[in-house]
Design a protein around this motif. Structure first.
Motif, PDB file in Angstrom:
ATOM      1  N   UNK A   1     -40.691 -31.240  32.747  1.00  0.00           N
ATOM      2  CA  UNK A   1     -41.717 -30.690  31.591  1.00  0.00           C
ATOM      3  C   UNK A   1     -41.107 -29.609  30.943  1.00  0.00           C
ATOM      4  N   UNK A   2     -41.688 -29.373  29.618  1.00  0.00           N
ATOM      5  CA  UNK A   2     -41.246 -28.470  28.871  1.00  0.00           C
ATOM      6  C   UNK A   2     -42.592 -27.380  28.428  1.00  0.00           C
ATOM      7  N   UNK A   3     -42.402 -26.447  28.392  1.00  0.00           N
ATOM      8  CA  UNK A   3     -43.206 -25.334  27.922  1.00  0.00           C
ATOM      9  C   UNK A   3     -43.748 -25.533  26.485  1.00  0.00           C
ATOM     10  N   UNK A   4     -45.160 -25.570  26.373  1.00  0.00           N
ATOM     11  CA  UNK A   4     -45.859 -25.901  25.216  1.00  0.00           C
ATOM     12  C   UNK A   4     -45.797 -27.581  24.819  1.00  0.00           C
ATOM     13  N   UNK A   5     -45.492 -28.399  25.754  1.00  0.00           N
ATOM     14  CA  UNK A   5     -45.420 -29.762  25.576  1.00  0.00           C
ATOM     15  C   UNK A   5     -46.485 -30.413  26.325  1.00  0.00           C
ATOM     16  N   UNK A   6     -47.005 -31.600  25.963  1.00  0.00           N
ATOM     17  CA  UNK A   6     -48.057 -32.463  26.496  1.00  0.00           C
ATOM     18  C   UNK A   6     -47.232 -33.518  27.141  1.00  0.00           C
TER      19      UNK A   6
ATOM     20  N   UNK B   1     -45.319 -32.710  21.496  1.00  0.00           N
ATOM     21  CA  UNK B   1     -46.003 -31.540  20.973  1.00  0.00           C
ATOM     22  C   UNK B   1     -47.212 -31.657  20.104  1.00  0.00           C
ATOM     23  N   UNK B   2     -47.979 -30.503  19.783  1.00  0.00           N
ATOM     24  CA  UNK B   2     -49.162 -30.848  18.980  1.00  0.00           C
ATOM     25  C   UNK B   2     -49.100 -31.424  17.628  1.00  0.00           C
ATOM     26  N   UNK B   3     -47.710 -31.172  17.076  1.00  0.00           N
ATOM     27  CA  UNK B   3     -47.372 -31.585  15.693  1.00  0.00           C
ATOM     28  C   UNK B   3     -46.923 -33.039  15.591  1.00  0.00           C
ATOM     29  N   UNK B   4     -46.805 -33.676  16.721  1.00  0.00           N
ATOM     30  CA  UNK B   4     -46.070 -34.969  16.674  1.00  0.00           C
ATOM     31  C   UNK B   4     -47.344 -35.696  16.458  1.00  0.00           C
ATOM     32  N   UNK B   5     -46.978 -36.829  15.464  1.00  0.00           N
ATOM     33  CA  UNK B   5     -47.935 -37.462  14.950  1.00  0.00           C
ATOM     34  C   UNK B   5     -47.633 -39.264  15.017  1.00  0.00           C
ATOM     35  N   UNK B   6     -46.348 -39.475  15.288  1.00  0.00           N
ATOM     36  CA  UNK B   6     -46.197 -41.047  15.421  1.00  0.00           C
ATOM     37  C   UNK B   6     -45.200 -41.148  16.620  1.00  0.00           C
ATOM     38  N   UNK B   7     -45.563 -42.289  17.212  1.00  0.00           N
ATOM     39  CA  UNK B   7     -44.547 -42.772  18.272  1.00  0.00           C
ATOM     40  C   UNK B   7     -43.799 -43.861  17.800  1.00  0.00           C
ATOM     41  N   UNK B   8     -42.603 -44.104  17.796  1.00  0.00           N
ATOM     42  CA  UNK B   8     -42.100 -45.338  17.259  1.00  0.00           C
ATOM     43  C   UNK B   8     -41.088 -45.987  18.520  1.00  0.00           C
ATOM     44  N   UNK B   9     -41.745 -46.929  19.025  1.00  0.00           N
ATOM     45  CA  UNK B   9     -41.478 -47.803  20.343  1.00  0.00           C
ATOM     46  C   UNK B   9     -40.360 -48.999  19.652  1.00  0.00           C
ATOM     47  N   UNK B  10     -39.412 -49.355  20.508  1.00  0.00           N
ATOM     48  CA  UNK B  10     -38.331 -50.394  20.324  1.00  0.00           C
ATOM     49  C   UNK B  10     -38.044 -50.824  21.595  1.00  0.00           C
TER      50      UNK B  10
END
Length: 520
Positions: A410-415, A488-497
């Motif tokens: 886990x990282x501080x500030x991350x979900x 993080x809150x500002x992450x907007x897309x997740x690209x899976x391959x």
């Protein structure tokens, strides 16, 4: 923090040095009898899509094969195959019913014969022009009935990334449009190149069959894409791009989003000239000095499915890397023709698509060396993925799996986010590992910010052993495993391959993210 474009990061992740873990399981399914869709070429087949319009710009239908004449380096050629396409039918793509947080790329199974892609390029587009483009495309999506599926890409800098995958849902397209623009143009845009954008679009569309029409909205082109590549000082530098555009049958429709301007300059004239060159080089059409962006979009989408496809094999062709000019003419006058104006004789198969069980092709390198390279097209892997915050009740109540990629600390500030993959076992090559039947594949997760920049990336090499008894009794049970990421809150897309490490067959899926605030 990573600042590379998505494609650069994905290429790095596909290399074996980025594999970091493996897993074991006993999943379930039978290999499919359907082989990958590849290309095999023993002689050069040139495929040319020809759009014929009258003086008013309307598509012309019903022309016979005898009306066309084809020339390769001014030498007349015999037409091998001829087909008329009378328009793309309105193929409404209904998304499959899924639970919250679940996504799939199974839309690839129901694509229309002609694909339309919108690129919103703000590299040279001021905020005011972006607002006008937003207004015009909003009007288009609100007024036009749901029909042909579209995909929307945004070019905000060096990177060009997917904002909305192919869909006929106008509400989704509107939401993607409003998410994309307006925004502040990138700095240093005088150094940006349209070449990278076309390379990226060709790579994105490389697993999709048929003709692709790219509606490129911009503030004027900076791409020096000639319709006659022989005029370049160093044509070899451009070969890869021309080969990719021909291979993927990409026709570019440059559209000046600045509309009708009250001033003109040598720079603007030069940009419009480049737009014309790009259109002629790829078989599209350029539009500029018009405020009717809605009407232009409607015209292109309702007519670009009407064209003729011709193929021929050049006489006495030598693979010498040289540029070959293509000219198509009609026996009747008064018509306007749009088509790709040439190709490089380097062994590239072009658009000559034909299904084969296996295949390689001979490619001539710039130094004259001949190499055997694997066929470039295969069926994409169709898979599902569920992405939910680890704290979501649906994620917590899901059936526990015996296979999970080791969770990141886990990282501080991350979900923490829980990703559950569901893969078809018949998409992967079966092999024997320690005396047991198994499949080995790679999986990559790339996190993108609002500008399409990769800010985090993880790749794993997964080995799953197969229980043949379970596979025989339950052939439809997919391969399933879990992965946990820190977002993080500002992450907007997740690209899976996901890809088969033996055959190279690949499947990709982009997921929009809504990362919740961190609970106190």
């Amino acid at each position: 923090m990573l600042t590379r474009s998505l494609l650069t990061v994905l290429v790095l992740l596909l290399s074996s040095s980025f594999f970091t873990a493996s897993a074991q399981s006993q999943p379930q399914n039978q290999p499919s009898a359907n082989p990958p869709y590849t290309i095999q070429v023993s002689s050069r087949v040139v495929l040319t899509d020809v759009t014929v319009t009258d003086r008013k710009g309307n598509p012309v239908h019903g022309l016979p094969e005898s009306a066309f004449r084809v020339f390769d380096n001014n030498k007349p050629q015999g037409i091998a195959t001829f087909e008329e396409h009378t328009g793309t039918p309105a193929a409404k793509m209904e998304p499959a019913a899924m639970r919250a947080g679940e996504y799939s790329n199974d839309y690839l199974l129901h694509l229309p014969p002609v694909l339309n892609v919108v690129i919103i390029d703000i590299a040279n587009l001021r905020i005011t022009d972006q607002m006008y483009l937003n207004y015009e495309l909003t009007r288009f999506f609100e007024e036009q009935p749901e029909g042909q599926p579209l995909a929307i890409y945004l070019r905000a800098g060096n990177g060009c990334f997917l904002v909305q995958d192919f869909t006929s849902d106008r509400a989704l397209l509107l939401a993607a449009l409003h998410k994309a623009i307006p925004r502040i143009p990138p700095t240093g845009r005088e150094y940006l190149s349209d070449i990278d954008t076309l390379h990226q679009i060709a790579a994105y569309l490389s697993q999709l069959p048929g003709r692709k029409n790219v509606l490129w909205f911009s503030g004027g082109s900076t791409l020096y894409l000639r319709d006659d590549a022989e005029l370049y000082d160093d044509p070899a530098m451009w070969r890869a791009l021309y080969d990719e555009l021909e291979q993927e049958r990409i026709a570019v429709y440059p559209i000046d989003a600045r509309g009708l301007t009250t001033y003109s300059s040598l720079s603007m004239f030069a940009q419009q000239s480049l737009m014309n060159e790009t259109a002629r080089a790829t078989g599209g059409q350029a539009f500029y000095n018009s405020n009717g962006l809605t009407e232009i979009t409607d015209r292109v989408l309702n007519s670009d499915g009407s064209f003729y496809t011709l193929t021929y094999s050049p006489h006495d062709l030598h693979f010498d890397n040289k540029w070959h000019k293509v000219r198509v003419a009609l026996n009747e006058e008064g018509y306007q023709l749009s088509y790709r104006r040439g190709y490089f004789a380097d062994g590239s198969p072009g658009g000559a698509e034909q299904p084969q069980k296996t295949g390689t092709r001979t490619r001539l390198l710039p130094d004259g060396e001949k190499v055997q390279v694997p066929a470039t097209r295969s069926l994409p892997i169709i898979f599902h993925a569920r992405a939910l915050p680890a704290s979501d009740p649906a994620a917590g109540s899901a059936t526990k799996l015996t296979v999970s990629i080791p969770a990141l600390p886990p990282k501080k500030g991350n979900v923490p986010f829980s990703i559950r993959y569901s893969l078809p076992v018949d998409a992967f090559t079966r092999q024997t590992v320690d005396g047991q039947s198994a499949v080995i594949f790679g999986v990559a997760a790339v996190v993108l910010n609002r500008d399409g920049r990769a800010v985090d990336a993880h790749a794993e090499r997964v080995t799953m052993t197969l229980n043949e008894d379970v596979a025989r009794l339950h052939p439809d049970i997919p391969l399933a495993f879990d992965q946990q990421l820190n977002l993080k809150k500002d992450d907007q897309y997740l690209y899976l391959a996901v890809w088969d490490t033996t055959s190279g067959r690949l499947g990709t899926l982009q997921i929009p993210l809504q990362v919740p605030k961190i609970a106190k």
